[in-house]
Each structure stands twice: as structure tokens, then as C-alpha cells.
Design an enzyme around this catalytic site. Structure first.
Site, short mmCIF file in Angstrom:
data_model
loop_
_atom_site.label_atom_id
_atom_site.label_comp_id
_atom_site.label_asym_id
_atom_site.label_seq_id
_atom_site.Cartn_x
_atom_site.Cartn_y
_atom_site.Cartn_z
N CYS A 14 0.88 -1.16 0.00
CA CYS A 14 0.00 0.00 0.00
C CYS A 14 0.92 1.21 0.00
O CYS A 14 2.14 1.07 0.08
CB CYS A 14 -0.84 0.01 1.27
N ARG A 19 0.86 2.02 -5.97
CA ARG A 19 1.15 0.96 -4.99
C ARG A 19 -0.11 0.20 -4.55
O ARG A 19 -0.02 -0.83 -3.88
CB ARG A 19 1.81 1.56 -3.75
N TRP A 62 -3.96 -1.70 -1.14
CA TRP A 62 -4.07 -2.92 -1.95
C TRP A 62 -4.39 -4.02 -0.94
O TRP A 62 -3.55 -4.39 -0.12
CB TRP A 62 -2.75 -3.19 -2.67
N ASN A 100 1.44 -0.33 5.84
CA ASN A 100 1.76 -1.05 4.60
C ASN A 100 2.49 -2.32 5.02
O ASN A 100 3.50 -2.25 5.71
CB ASN A 100 2.67 -0.17 3.73
N GLY A 101 1.97 -3.48 4.62
CA GLY A 101 2.62 -4.74 4.97
C GLY A 101 1.62 -5.73 5.53
O GLY A 101 0.41 -5.60 5.31
N GLU A 160 7.44 -12.38 -21.79
CA GLU A 160 7.25 -10.99 -21.36
C GLU A 160 6.08 -10.36 -22.13
O GLU A 160 5.24 -9.67 -21.55
CB GLU A 160 8.56 -10.20 -21.57
N LYS A 210 2.70 -8.89 -20.42
CA LYS A 210 2.22 -7.51 -20.62
C LYS A 210 0.76 -7.51 -21.02
O LYS A 210 -0.05 -6.76 -20.49
CB LYS A 210 3.01 -6.77 -21.72
N GLU A 252 -1.68 -8.78 -18.13
CA GLU A 252 -1.84 -7.96 -16.93
C GLU A 252 -2.64 -6.69 -17.18
O GLU A 252 -3.28 -6.19 -16.27
CB GLU A 252 -0.51 -7.67 -16.21
N HIS A 307 5.29 -30.10 -28.69
CA HIS A 307 5.18 -30.97 -27.52
C HIS A 307 3.92 -30.66 -26.71
O HIS A 307 3.84 -31.02 -25.53
CB HIS A 307 6.42 -30.83 -26.64
N LYS A 327 2.09 -1.92 -8.03
CA LYS A 327 3.42 -1.80 -8.65
C LYS A 327 4.49 -2.62 -7.92
O LYS A 327 5.24 -3.34 -8.55
CB LYS A 327 3.80 -0.32 -8.68
#
Ligand code: M6R
Length: 616
Positions: free
Chosen positions: A2, A27, A74, A100-101, A488, A492, A495, A511, A611
Site C-alpha cells: 500500500c 502501490r 491494496w 503497509n505490509g 514478457e 504484458k 496484466e 510438444h 506496482k
């Protein structure tokens, strides 16, 4: 993960807090709130949703005050709603905290506090902190925070205010970031620098388990034992304009277009004639010479940069490399020792799993080199050596310029390592890598108008997707150095556009994944010139034979590929294969961006993400 902020000074605290939160929204953005000391009152206002919901509410009914704390969330414990949003009061509504945490022992704390009569109103772990501080409060907020820290387990950065001590904010950190902003007649604490940059460029980085006690005039830092500590002030060199959109519709697009400049700056800073220099690196050439193997450990996009670096380091420096995601590495009892160099790659420098992997590696005696973008971040400070990517602030959740910066720094590190180990200077390497900024610019110049080719392809995909009742998806294929770009590119896209996308090494198609091919998926084939180019052309034929729709990423002027009659072609400038990933990724980033734009999604703040992932 957060964002937290605290302000004390002469300005309208609410305005400063909301502005600071707007810089921290990357965040977390599922709810936001502020607590402001107004006269003798402690007023909390918090709202579910983006910061704009809180901002509108505060416009209608402002809170005046000179000291306050704020939070953008978040969610970890408890759904996003007004009650679970921060700040949280203690039961007497005298103390407010933001956090935050994760407090790992919050259930035990909750039980203990409930026995003492404290009533919990939210489902969060954070609320326990407010009650705990209250239970330890004997007239001095700093002491109460310090005593509470002894009872808390987990990762946290917090800020607390008490209505009986107006003008005072106490902050504390343990494994989650917290910086102090030093102003003129005002002071700040925040999770990250952009939150304070509108007001000051002087910052102090708080270390683990340190407590800061501030008012508008003084900033005091204490160790966990309660002893005062002297801290170094750092002058931030970059400007807040770098954290603004500057006319682009989204931060992501702006950051994609910054890449030529970012690459150019890195090369100019690091290359001197035929030498590469990393002035800040504390690991000596002699230590590098003794390295027997290298482990690269990272998460998400940074992990993909690591996968590419494996090709570069093995080819250029001839040292065996393996690459791991941090979350796997840390729990696997990895085989690293003092002859291993562990390279941790992280844009934010705060990713919890990468930080834990770093600690695990150091405990086992390995030397740890961090490749980080954020100055003074936890990973940068705890590693034995750091190389900064200097890509400037990356605000969009989807990482773009940080990735290319990581790639370029890792290429240069491969060269540096080779020379440290006595390899002959390779002037071809330096000449070729120096062509990257011009190649990136040439590529991006073709896509600077809104109605560019990639935007058109994205729009056609959108129509196709809707016409097929949302049934389509994406498959990304690449080989050799461009295989990591396939994953990658897929990351992108998924997300920010929430479309299922898979990245695969093209040679593995037969395969299994070839079973997916019919007229539904769109297949992005990275088919630039290089060692496996012909093989990729065969893979393209196999896809075509099964009705797949192909977007080929090609080298400019490739007539042979055009003859294979793929539906869409995106040309990229010719570049030495080893360095091509830094160019090839750009159209993949643009494709993801324009697909998400077609769907009208919130590109900079995609759902469920934040982020920097500072929790496990
Ligand atoms: O800050 P870090 O580089 O350690 O972050 C790692 C990942 O969380 C990050 O790359 C994530 O995958 C991005 N959202 C990808 O665009």
C-alpha cells in the site's frame, strides 16, 4: 503493498496528503483515506475505490488541519470497503494509524487485545496496530510505537498520530519501505519519494526497525533500543515532472516512448571507450574473477530480464548461469555458496520475495549483486553491491522502460564480468550495443501517431474477439534470446487487458501447445533474423497450416517472411541478435497497450495488481 504518507507543517494537510497519495496510487488503489488532526479532534475520512472517490468527498466536505496521515490500499486482509480502508482508529478514537505490509501475528494480538476490552470493527490485520499502540500508550506516542513494535511480527511500515499530541507523527518500518522528506518548516514521511517531491528533494531513508518522530521543526530517528541515531540526508536528483504524464494518455505509453533516452543514458554513463564502468559497485573485479556460477533471481518482468541475461552472460563471460523466480528460490534450499554470485533484479527494490531470496543467498555465503531502479531501496541497501538502472520513476504497473534498462545493464555486466575474468576486449560488442538507442527511436517513430499500425492490429483483434463471443486469446512464441520476450509479451498483455495469453519457446510447440491452434488464438511469432530464424519460419508454417492468425515480429526488409503470407507483420530495425530483445520487446509492449486501450481498461492501474509487491 500500500502507499502511506504523513505530513506536518503549516499547509492544509488534507491537500498535501491527497496529492502525495496520487503519487503513490501505483502501490494500491482499491481504497484510500486520510486522518487529520483538526483542533482537538482526530477526523478520519476513507472511501472504497480509487483516490478520486475520496478526493470528491473531501471537496464536498473538507477537513482543515496541519497534521495528518494518508493511505492508498491494496487489500490483503479483508475486502476493499470503507471500513477496511485505512486509517484505522484505536477504540477510543484518539490514535489513528496507516499501515503497509502484513502483521503475521495479528490473530494472537487481536485475541489478547479483545480480552482487554478492545473492540475491532474491520477485518484487517492493521487495525490491531492501532489498538496495540493504544494499549501501550502512556502519554508518549513514540514510546508506545516502540513498545508495540516488540509485540508485532511481520512486515510493516506505519505512521501514527495521536489527537492529544497535535503536530507529531511517529513512523516505523520493518521490511516495508519508509522515507522521510525534510522540508522548510514542514516534514513528511512516505512509502516512496514521488509522494514528497512536490515539496522537497531532501530525503532520509529509514532502515529496518528504526522509528522516526517528527513535527514541523524536528526529525528524530531512533533505533529499536530507543537510542537516537544520526541519519544521512540525500538530495534527490530527479524531478517530479518525470513522474507526470507529459501529454501522454497513460504513464505506460509515456514510459514506452522514454526507452530510447533511457538506453542512451545508461550507455553514456557506463561506457568509456572500450571499458564498462560501474562506479557504485562494491564487489571487486577480483571477487568476480573467483565466481564459479551465477544465479539470477527476480520476479515477473525482472525475471524475464534475468532469463535474457542468462544468454548474454554465458555467451560473453562464459560463466554458467541459472535463473529462478524469487518465490521458488527462497524456499528451495538453493545450492549457492561463496563461489556463487547471486544477481537479484528488481525495479522497485522492495519486492518481498526478492528481498527474502537476497537474504537467503547472503546467509549461505554468496555475494549478492542487486540491479535496481529505485535508489536507496531495501534490496539495493542489503546487497553486497548494487548497479542502478537509472531509468527514472516507473509509474505504470506494467513494467516497460525498467525492463529494457535491466536488459542493457545486464548486457554491460556480462561484458564487465568477461573483462574482469581476463577476456580480450570485444570492440564489436561496444559498437553494436551503442546502436540500440537509435534503433529504439527509429522503431518508436513509426508508432508515434494514434492511428499507427499496431493500434490498427489491436483494433482488429478487438473486433475479432467480440465477434467470436470473447473466445479468442493470444499465444506468444520466440526462440533463443527472444524466448524470454515471448513470455514478457504475454505477461504484458494479460496484466493490462485480462486476455488469456501464453508465452512459449517456439520449439516446444509440437510438444503440446500446438493443440491450441485453430482459428481462435492470435499467435505472435518473434521471427527476427538470428540463429533460429529458419526454424521459426517452419514454426510459422505449422501454425498457418492449422488456421492460426499470426502477427510476426520481423527484421526490416525481410522479404522471405512476407512470402510466408502471415496476416500481420511488424518490422523492427536490424540489430545484432544478442541485443535484439531490447528492441523486439517494444512492439510487444505497444501491442499490449493498444489492445487494453481498445477494451477501455484502466491501463496504468490494472485490476488486482500493484506496482511493488511488498508482501508474500
Ligand atoms: O519491482 P520488481 O521489479 O521487483 O517487480 C517485479 C514484478 O512484480 C514486476 O515486474 C511485475 O511483474 C510487473 N507488473 C510486470 O509488468
Amino acid at each position: 503493498m500500500c502507499g502511506i504518507i504523513g505530513y506536518t507543517g503549516k499547509k492544509n494537510a488534507t491537500q498535501v496528503l491527497v496529492k502525495g497519495l496520487s503519487r503513490l496510487e501505483y502501490r494500491g488503489y482499491d481504497s484510500a483515506g486520510v486522518a487529520v488532526i483538526r483542533d482537538q479532534e482526530l477526523v478520519i475520512r476513507k472511501k472504497k475505490g480509487k483516490l478520486s472517490v475520496l478526493r470528491d468527498d473531501l471537496k464536498k466536505d473538507p477537513i482543515q488541519g496541519k497534521t495528518g496521515i494518508g493511505h492508498t490500499r491494496w487489500a490483503t486482509h479483508g475486502v476493499p470497503n470503507d471500513v477496511n480502508a485505512h486509517p484505522h482508529y484505536d477504540h477510543k478514537e484518539k490514535i489513528a494509524i496507516v499501515h503497509n505490509g502484513i502483521i503475521e501475528n495479528y490473530l494472537d494480538l487481536k485475541k489478547m487485545l479483545e480480552r482487554k476490552g478492545y473492540k475491532f470493527v474491520s477485518e484487517t490485520d492493521s487495525e490491531a496496530i492501532a489498538h496495540l499502540i493504544s494499549s501501550n500508550y502512556k502519554g508518549d506516542l513514540r514510546k508506545a510505537v516502540q513498545d508495540s513494535a516488540k509485540q508485532m511480527e511481520g512486515s510493516y511500515s506505519i505512521a501514527a498520530v495521536h489527537k492529544g499530541e497535535p503536530g507529531r507523527i511517529v513512523g516505523m518500518r520493518n521490511d516495508s519501505p519508509l522515507i522521510i522528506g525534510i522540508g522548510e518548516g514542514e516534514n513528511f514521511i512516505a512509502s516512496d519519494i514521488p509522494a514528497v517531491l512536490d515539496y522537497t528533494k531532501k530525503v532520509v531513508y529509514l532502515d529496518n526497525k528504526e522509528i522516526v518522530d517528527l513535527n514541523e521543526k524536528t526529525v528524530l530517528v531512533y533505533g529499536p533500543n530507543g537510542r537516537k541515531k544520526k541519519k544521512k540526508e540525500v538530495e534527490i536528483k530527479w524531478d517530479i515532472s518525470q513522474a507526470e504524464k507529459n501529454g501522454f494518455r497513460h504513464f505506460m505509453l509515456k514510459e514506452i516512448f522514454e526507452q530510447p533516452e533511457v538506453i542512451k543514458n545508461i550507455l553514456e554513463e557506463r561506457i568509456e571507450k572500450e571499458n564498462v564502468k560501474f562506479d557504485e559497485l562494491k564487489i571487486t573485479k577480483n571477487q568476480l574473477k573467483k565466481t564459479k556460477k551465477i544465479a539470477i533471481v527476480a520476479c515477473g518482468t525482472a525475471y524475464h530480464a534475468g532469463l535474457t541475461a542468462q544468454y548474454a552472460i554465458e555467451e560473453v563471460a562464459k560463466v554458467p548461469v541459472w535463473v529462478d523466480t524469487s518465490s521458488e528460490f527462497r524456499y528451495r534450499d538453493p545450492l549457492v555458496d561463496k563461489e556463487t554470485l547471486v544477481i537479484v533484479v528488481s525495479q522497485s527494490g522492495e519486492t518481498a520475495d526478492t528481498l527474502a531470496a537476497l537474504r537467503e543467498a547472503r546467509e549461505k555465503g554468496a555475494k549478492v549483486l542487486a540491479i535496481c531502479n529505485v535508489l536507496g531501496s531495501s534490496i539495493a541497501r542489503e546487497a553486497d553491491g548494487v548497479i542502478y538502472t537509472h531509468a527514472g520513476p516507473e509509474i505504470a504497473v506494467a513494467s516497460t522502460k525498467a525492463y529494457t534498462a535491466q536488459l542493457v545493464v545486464l548486457y554491460l555486466f556480462a561484458y564487465y564480468l568477461a573483462s574482469a575474468r581476463g577476456s580480450k576486449k570485444n570492440s564489436g560488442f561496444i559498437k553494436e550495443i551503442k546502436s540500440l538507442p537509435a534503433a529504439a527511436k527509429k522503431l518508436l517513430d513509426q508508432y508515434s501517431s494514434k492511428r499507427n499500425k499496431i493500434a490498427k492490429y489491436a483494433s482488429e483483434f478487438h473486433e475479432y474477439y467480440l465477434a467470436r463471443n470473447n473466445k479468442s486469446c493470444f499465444l506468444y512464441l520466440g526462440r533463443n534470446v527472444n524466448y524470454p520476450n515471448a513470455i514478457e509479451g504475454a505477461l504484458k498483455l494479460k496484466e493490462i487487458s485480462y486476455i488469456s495469453a501464453e508465452g512459449y519457446p517456439a520449439g516446444e510447440m509440437k510438444h503440446g501447445p500446438i493443440a491450441l491452434i485453430d482459428e481462435n488464438p492470435w499467435v505472435v511469432c518473434i521471427a527476427v533474423k538470428g540463429a533460429t530464424y529458419e526454424k521459426m519460419l517452419s514454426n510459422i508454417q505449422e501454425i498457418k497450416a492449422r488456421g492460426g492468425i499470426i502477427i510476426a515480429i520481423a527484421t526490416e526488409g525481410d522479404a522471405k517472411l512476407k512470402k510466408s503470407k502471415v496476416e500481420y507483420v511488424i518490422e523492427t530495425p536490424r540489430i545484432k541478435e544478442l541485443f535484439s530483445p531490447a528492441i523486439v520487446v517494444i512492439p510487444l509492449q505497444l501491442l499490449a497497450y493498444y489492445v487494453a486501450a481498445e477494451f477501455g481498461y484502466d491501463i496504468d492501474q490494472p485490476r488486482n495488481l500493484a506496482k511493488s509487491v511488498t508482501v508474500e
